[in-house]
Design an enzyme around this catalytic site. Structure first.
Site, PDB file in Angstrom:
ATOM      1  N   ASP A   1       0.849  -1.187   0.000  1.00 43.17           N
ATOM      2  CA  ASP A   1       0.000   0.000   0.000  1.00 43.17           C
ATOM      3  C   ASP A   1       0.883   1.234   0.000  1.00 43.17           C
ATOM      4  O   ASP A   1       1.991   1.214   0.550  1.00 43.17           O
ATOM      5  CB  ASP A   1      -0.937   0.014   1.221  1.00 43.17           C
ATOM      6  CG  ASP A   1      -2.182   0.845   0.959  1.00 43.17           C
ATOM      7  OD1 ASP A   1      -3.265   0.254   0.768  1.00 43.17           O
ATOM      8  OD2 ASP A   1      -2.073   2.098   0.922  1.00 43.17           O
TER       9      ASP A   1
ATOM     10  N   LYS B   1     -19.644  -7.288 -12.797  1.00 45.75           N
ATOM     11  CA  LYS B   1     -19.584  -6.610 -11.495  1.00 45.75           C
ATOM     12  C   LYS B   1     -20.536  -5.413 -11.453  1.00 45.75           C
ATOM     13  O   LYS B   1     -21.336  -5.265 -10.522  1.00 45.75           O
ATOM     14  CB  LYS B   1     -18.138  -6.172 -11.230  1.00 45.75           C
ATOM     15  CG  LYS B   1     -17.944  -5.363  -9.962  1.00 45.75           C
ATOM     16  CD  LYS B   1     -18.223  -6.155  -8.709  1.00 45.75           C
ATOM     17  CE  LYS B   1     -18.273  -5.228  -7.504  1.00 45.75           C
ATOM     18  NZ  LYS B   1     -18.641  -5.924  -6.277  1.00 45.75           N
TER      19      LYS B   1
ATOM     20  N   LYS C   1      -0.907   2.970   7.184  1.00 44.72           N
ATOM     21  CA  LYS C   1      -1.620   1.693   7.136  1.00 44.72           C
ATOM     22  C   LYS C   1      -0.639   0.519   7.257  1.00 44.72           C
ATOM     23  O   LYS C   1      -0.864  -0.430   8.001  1.00 44.72           O
ATOM     24  CB  LYS C   1      -2.355   1.613   5.789  1.00 44.72           C
ATOM     25  CG  LYS C   1      -3.653   0.883   5.828  1.00 44.72           C
ATOM     26  CD  LYS C   1      -4.405   1.042   4.506  1.00 44.72           C
ATOM     27  CE  LYS C   1      -5.683   1.824   4.687  1.00 44.72           C
ATOM     28  NZ  LYS C   1      -6.552   1.821   3.512  1.00 44.72           N
TER      29      LYS C   1
ATOM     30  N   THR D   1     -11.428   2.819  -6.640  1.00 42.79           N
ATOM     31  CA  THR D   1     -11.888   3.406  -7.914  1.00 42.79           C
ATOM     32  C   THR D   1     -13.082   4.312  -7.587  1.00 42.79           C
ATOM     33  O   THR D   1     -14.213   4.026  -7.970  1.00 42.79           O
ATOM     34  CB  THR D   1     -12.313   2.310  -8.915  1.00 42.79           C
ATOM     35  OG1 THR D   1     -13.165   1.350  -8.243  1.00 42.79           O
ATOM     36  CG2 THR D   1     -11.128   1.586  -9.489  1.00 42.79           C
TER      37      THR D   1
ATOM     38  N   CYS E   1     -19.722   0.962  -2.532  1.00 45.47           N
ATOM     39  CA  CYS E   1     -19.872   0.369  -3.868  1.00 45.47           C
ATOM     40  C   CYS E   1     -21.118   0.827  -4.626  1.00 45.47           C
ATOM     41  O   CYS E   1     -20.989   1.378  -5.722  1.00 45.47           O
ATOM     42  CB  CYS E   1     -19.859  -1.152  -3.760  1.00 45.47           C
ATOM     43  SG  CYS E   1     -18.246  -1.782  -3.238  1.00 45.47           S
TER      44      CYS E   1
ATOM     45  N   GLU F   1     -14.446  -8.508  -7.542  1.00 47.99           N
ATOM     46  CA  GLU F   1     -14.677  -9.024  -6.190  1.00 47.99           C
ATOM     47  C   GLU F   1     -16.108  -8.717  -5.758  1.00 47.99           C
ATOM     48  O   GLU F   1     -16.605  -7.633  -6.004  1.00 47.99           O
ATOM     49  CB  GLU F   1     -13.671  -8.384  -5.226  1.00 47.99           C
ATOM     50  CG  GLU F   1     -13.781  -8.859  -3.809  1.00 47.99           C
ATOM     51  CD  GLU F   1     -13.763 -10.390  -3.714  1.00 47.99           C
ATOM     52  OE1 GLU F   1     -12.811 -11.011  -4.194  1.00 47.99           O
ATOM     53  OE2 GLU F   1     -14.739 -10.954  -3.160  1.00 47.99           O
TER      54      GLU F   1
ATOM     55  N   GLY G   1     -35.780   1.043   3.552  1.00 47.92           N
ATOM     56  CA  GLY G   1     -34.922   1.763   4.494  1.00 47.92           C
ATOM     57  C   GLY G   1     -34.616   3.156   3.987  1.00 47.92           C
ATOM     58  O   GLY G   1     -35.358   3.709   3.160  1.00 47.92           O
TER      59      GLY G   1
ATOM     60  N   ASN H   1     -24.078  -5.145  -9.157  1.00 51.68           N
ATOM     61  CA  ASN H   1     -24.324  -4.111  -8.144  1.00 51.68           C
ATOM     62  C   ASN H   1     -25.518  -3.232  -8.523  1.00 51.68           C
ATOM     63  O   ASN H   1     -26.316  -2.853  -7.673  1.00 51.68           O
ATOM     64  CB  ASN H   1     -23.074  -3.260  -7.925  1.00 51.68           C
ATOM     65  CG  ASN H   1     -22.148  -3.898  -6.895  1.00 51.68           C
ATOM     66  OD1 ASN H   1     -22.458  -4.965  -6.368  1.00 51.68           O
ATOM     67  ND2 ASN H   1     -21.042  -3.258  -6.609  1.00 51.68           N
TER      68      ASN H   1
HETATM   69  N1  LIG Z   1     -15.232  -2.339  -0.139  1.00 52.10           N
HETATM   70  C1  LIG Z   1     -15.996  -3.279  -0.672  1.00 52.10           C
HETATM   71  O1  LIG Z   1     -16.935  -3.788  -0.042  1.00 52.10           O
HETATM   72  C2  LIG Z   1     -15.743  -3.742  -2.078  1.00 52.10           C
HETATM   73  C3  LIG Z   1     -16.346  -4.921  -2.536  1.00 52.10           C
HETATM   74  C4  LIG Z   1     -16.092  -5.356  -3.840  1.00 52.10           C
HETATM   75  C5  LIG Z   1     -15.286  -4.601  -4.668  1.00 52.10           C
HETATM   76  N2  LIG Z   1     -14.735  -3.444  -4.210  1.00 52.10           N
HETATM   77  C6  LIG Z   1     -13.861  -2.687  -5.116  1.00 52.10           C
HETATM   78  O2  LIG Z   1     -12.513  -2.967  -4.761  1.00 52.10           O
HETATM   79  C7  LIG Z   1     -11.689  -1.804  -4.960  1.00 52.10           C
HETATM   80  C8  LIG Z   1     -10.992  -1.438  -3.643  1.00 52.10           C
HETATM   81  O3  LIG Z   1     -11.993  -1.083  -2.703  1.00 52.10           O
HETATM   82  P1  LIG Z   1     -11.645  -0.923  -1.148  1.00 52.10           P
HETATM   83  O4  LIG Z   1     -12.942  -0.719  -0.460  1.00 52.10           O
HETATM   84  O5  LIG Z   1     -10.746  -2.018  -0.716  1.00 52.10           O
HETATM   85  O6  LIG Z   1     -10.809   0.456  -1.182  1.00 52.10           O
HETATM   86  P2  LIG Z   1      -9.933   1.101  -0.023  1.00 52.10           P
HETATM   87  O7  LIG Z   1      -9.972   2.555  -0.232  1.00 52.10           O
HETATM   88  O8  LIG Z   1     -10.333   0.531   1.303  1.00 52.10           O
HETATM   89  O9  LIG Z   1      -8.453   0.560  -0.313  1.00 52.10           O
HETATM   90  C9  LIG Z   1      -7.701   0.936  -1.412  1.00 52.10           C
HETATM   91  C10 LIG Z   1      -6.247   1.021  -0.982  1.00 52.10           C
HETATM   92  O10 LIG Z   1      -5.419   1.181  -2.136  1.00 52.10           O
HETATM   93  C11 LIG Z   1      -4.301   1.972  -1.753  1.00 52.10           C
HETATM   94  N3  LIG Z   1      -3.620   2.485  -2.949  1.00 52.10           N
HETATM   95  C12 LIG Z   1      -4.016   3.483  -3.784  1.00 52.10           C
HETATM   96  N4  LIG Z   1      -3.117   3.622  -4.788  1.00 52.10           N
HETATM   97  C13 LIG Z   1      -2.162   2.689  -4.606  1.00 52.10           C
HETATM   98  C14 LIG Z   1      -0.985   2.328  -5.314  1.00 52.10           C
HETATM   99  N5  LIG Z   1      -0.614   2.941  -6.448  1.00 52.10           N
HETATM  100  N6  LIG Z   1      -0.220   1.322  -4.828  1.00 52.10           N
HETATM  101  C15 LIG Z   1      -0.563   0.686  -3.681  1.00 52.10           C
HETATM  102  N7  LIG Z   1      -1.666   0.980  -2.973  1.00 52.10           N
HETATM  103  C16 LIG Z   1      -2.459   1.972  -3.420  1.00 52.10           C
HETATM  104  C17 LIG Z   1      -4.917   3.019  -0.853  1.00 52.10           C
HETATM  105  O11 LIG Z   1      -3.956   3.663  -0.025  1.00 52.10           O
HETATM  106  C18 LIG Z   1      -5.940   2.190  -0.059  1.00 52.10           C
HETATM  107  O12 LIG Z   1      -5.395   1.711   1.154  1.00 52.10           O
HETATM  108  C19 LIG Z   1     -12.635  -0.733  -5.491  1.00 52.10           C
HETATM  109  O13 LIG Z   1     -12.592  -0.726  -6.882  1.00 52.10           O
HETATM  110  C20 LIG Z   1     -14.005  -1.181  -5.003  1.00 52.10           C
HETATM  111  O14 LIG Z   1     -15.041  -0.725  -5.824  1.00 52.10           O
HETATM  112  C21 LIG Z   1     -14.936  -3.001  -2.934  1.00 52.10           C
END
Ligand SMILES: NC(=O)c1ccc[n+]([C@@H]2O[C@H](COP(=O)([O-])OP(=O)(O)OC[C@H]3O[C@@H](n4cnc5c(N)ncnc54)[C@H](O)[C@@H]3O)[C@@H](O)[C@H]2O)c1
Length: 440
Positions: A30, A207, A35, A86, A263, A151, A256, A211
């Site tokens: 990361d 995906k 973190k 994203t 997402c 995911e 609700g 959603n």
């Molecule tokens: N949160 C969910 O429930 C969920 C479920 C399915 C899919 N997703 C998708 O998964 C993706 C990630 O979501 P998330 O909730 O985990 O996001 P998040 O913001 O919790 O985590 C993303 C992480 O990526 C890091 N990051 C950014 N640029 C980087 C780089 N160049 N190199 C290394 N690390 C870097 C950030 O510091 C951050 O810690 C998104 O596209 C989201 O839509 C999320």
């Protein structure tokens, strides 16, 4: 198998820890030094049930590590997953791909030997091919394939969702890459999760379409709940009657305050933009988004009406701030749309949330007061608003709540309680789609 997760947030950290549990050697990378420092000192930067034990066990076993450095983990990897954020791009509603493309550039610099780069982030159709192009341009010698593996885990149940998914979707167009991905997911396959292999564009769209469909179910039942309130129907009974039809299904038919979270809001908006870019309209998804915004506004009106027409000078106890229980994620939570409106109109907000307060303090107006204890939160309140259905709000000591409050109104935006039971305790009770038409 050596696996790298780029991005160690809700998806990267959970997926990384689960792959390690299945026996892979996983490095979570990361850019956020804080973190990574926290993870390396045994602290989990997010709240996700069971994640602390899972991470600790795999770190101790030497299968899971954390770093900010792409090298040497990427050069030694068989598979590199991109799991960066994203978010919605400011101004136009598109998914912002800067983090994905930056990750692709960084990965390209460190590739060595055959590697599969896998998009796990939710990304618009065509992104996997862009990632392929970027890596090829940055490192023309690199030996790699790109694949898409969206995911579907849900925060709050992320580990079991990851380990027992309904399906694993692989957008992969090379046999070599497919073989590696199937090998990585083999332990999941043992419990018969279907692996659905398709091309990259289809995987990317699965995906967004999934959603958007789930968000549509929520907006649909919210509209029906509004009708229920007018005609004296009970949305619980209607949803149950609908859901017993196997073609419809019972899930995601809970009325609700509107959907939120990291997402659905961003993915519905992004899908509309993706379609527009290709000259196609997505009218059902557009309506879903509109209905969702209107539902949040309706909740503000509901609270105002429960207070007799004005929230000025009134004390509102808000129970729950996160977009759903069992997470600390505040992204696009309905509370972020509802509470500022109440504050603007002069209400005093006393808030409680088991996990979301740290983030709420950053995102909500500074006038909001926070409490550690539910009963302190409701003390002297004119109205209690149940905003998120955390378990600890399901069994409130109603007699005690009534004694502590200044007023006697409960607005239950999650339909946690049975109206008759609440009313027996002397409360005036408002909920979503199952109250009006019934005697107060
Ligand atoms: N949160 C969910 O429930 C969920 C479920 C399915 C899919 N997703 C998708 O998964 C993706 C990630 O979501 P998330 O909730 O985990 O996001 P998040 O913001 O919790 O985590 C993303 C992480 O990526 C890091 N990051 C950014 N640029 C980087 C780089 N160049 N190199 C290394 N690390 C870097 C950030 O510091 C951050 O810690 C998104 O596209 C989201 O839509 C999320």
């Amino acid at each position: 198998m050596n696996v790298v997760m780029i991005g160690s947030g809700y998806v990267g950290l959970v997926s990384g820890a689960c792959f390690a549990e299945f026996g892979a050697n996983v490095t979570c990378i990361d850019v956020d030094q804080g973190k990574i420092d926290a993870l390396n000192s045994g602290k989990i930067p997010i709240y996700e049930p069971g994640l602390d034990d899972l991470v600790a066990r795999n770190v101790t076993a030497g299968r899971l590590g954390f770093t900010t450095a792409y090298d040497p983990a990427v050069s030694q990897a068989d598979l590199v997953f991109i799991a960066v954020g994203t978010p919605t791009r400011r101004g136009d509603g598109h998914a912002d791909l800067v983090y994905v493309y930056e990750a692709a550039k960084q990965i390209a610099k460190h590739l060595s030997g055959y590697t599969v780069i896998v998009d796990k982030s939710t990304v618009p159709v065509g992104t996997a091919r862009q990632v392929d192009r970027i890596i090829r341009e940055e490192n023309p010698q690199a030996d790699f394939d790109v694949a898409s593996n969206p995911e579907f885990l849900r925060e709050g149940a992320a580990i079991s969702d990851f380990m027992r998914p309904d399906r694993v979707v692989l957008g992969v167009e090379s046999e070599r890459a497919e073989k590696l991905l199937r090998e990585l997911y083999r332990p999941i396959n043992l419990i018969e999760a279907p692996i659905h292999v398709t091309n990259m564009e289809s995987a990317e769209l699965v995906k967004y379409a999934s959603n958007a469909f789930l968000a549509t179910k929520i907006s649909f039942i919210n509209e029906i709940s509004n009708l229920c309130e007018i005609v004296g129907a009970d949305v619980h009974a209607v949803a149950k009657g609908m859901g017993l039809d196997g073609r419809i299904g019972r899930k995601f038919l809970h009325a609700g305050p509107g959907y939120g979270g990291s997402c659905f809001p961003k993915d519905t908006t992004a899908l509309i933009r993706i379609a527009q870019e290709h000259g196609v309209t997505c009218r059902i998804v557009e309506a879903t988004v509109e209905v969702n915004a209107a539902q949040k506004a309706r909740m503000v009106k509901k609270i105002r009406e429960a207070l007799g027409g004005s929230e000025a000078g009134k004390t509102i106890a808000v129970l729950g701030l996160t977009f759903k229980p069992e997470t600390d994620d505040m992204r696009d939570s309905p509370s972020l749309a509802i509470i500022p409106n109440l504050v603007d109109k002069g209400a005093v907000i006393n808030a409680h949330d088991p996990q979301g307060v740290k983030e709420a303090k950053v995102l909500l107006p500074k006038q909001v007061n926070y409490f550690d204890d539910v009963y302190e939160t409701v003390t002297d309140a004119d109205v209690v608003v149940l905003m998120t259905e955390w378990n600890e709000y399901r069994g409130l000591q109603l007699k005690r709540v009534k004694e502590l409050m200044a007023g006697n109104v409960i607005v239950d935006l999650r339909n946690i309680y049975e109206p008759a039971i609440i009313r027996e305790h002397g409360f005036k009770y408002e909920c979503v789609g199952r109250c009006s038409g019934l005697p107060d």
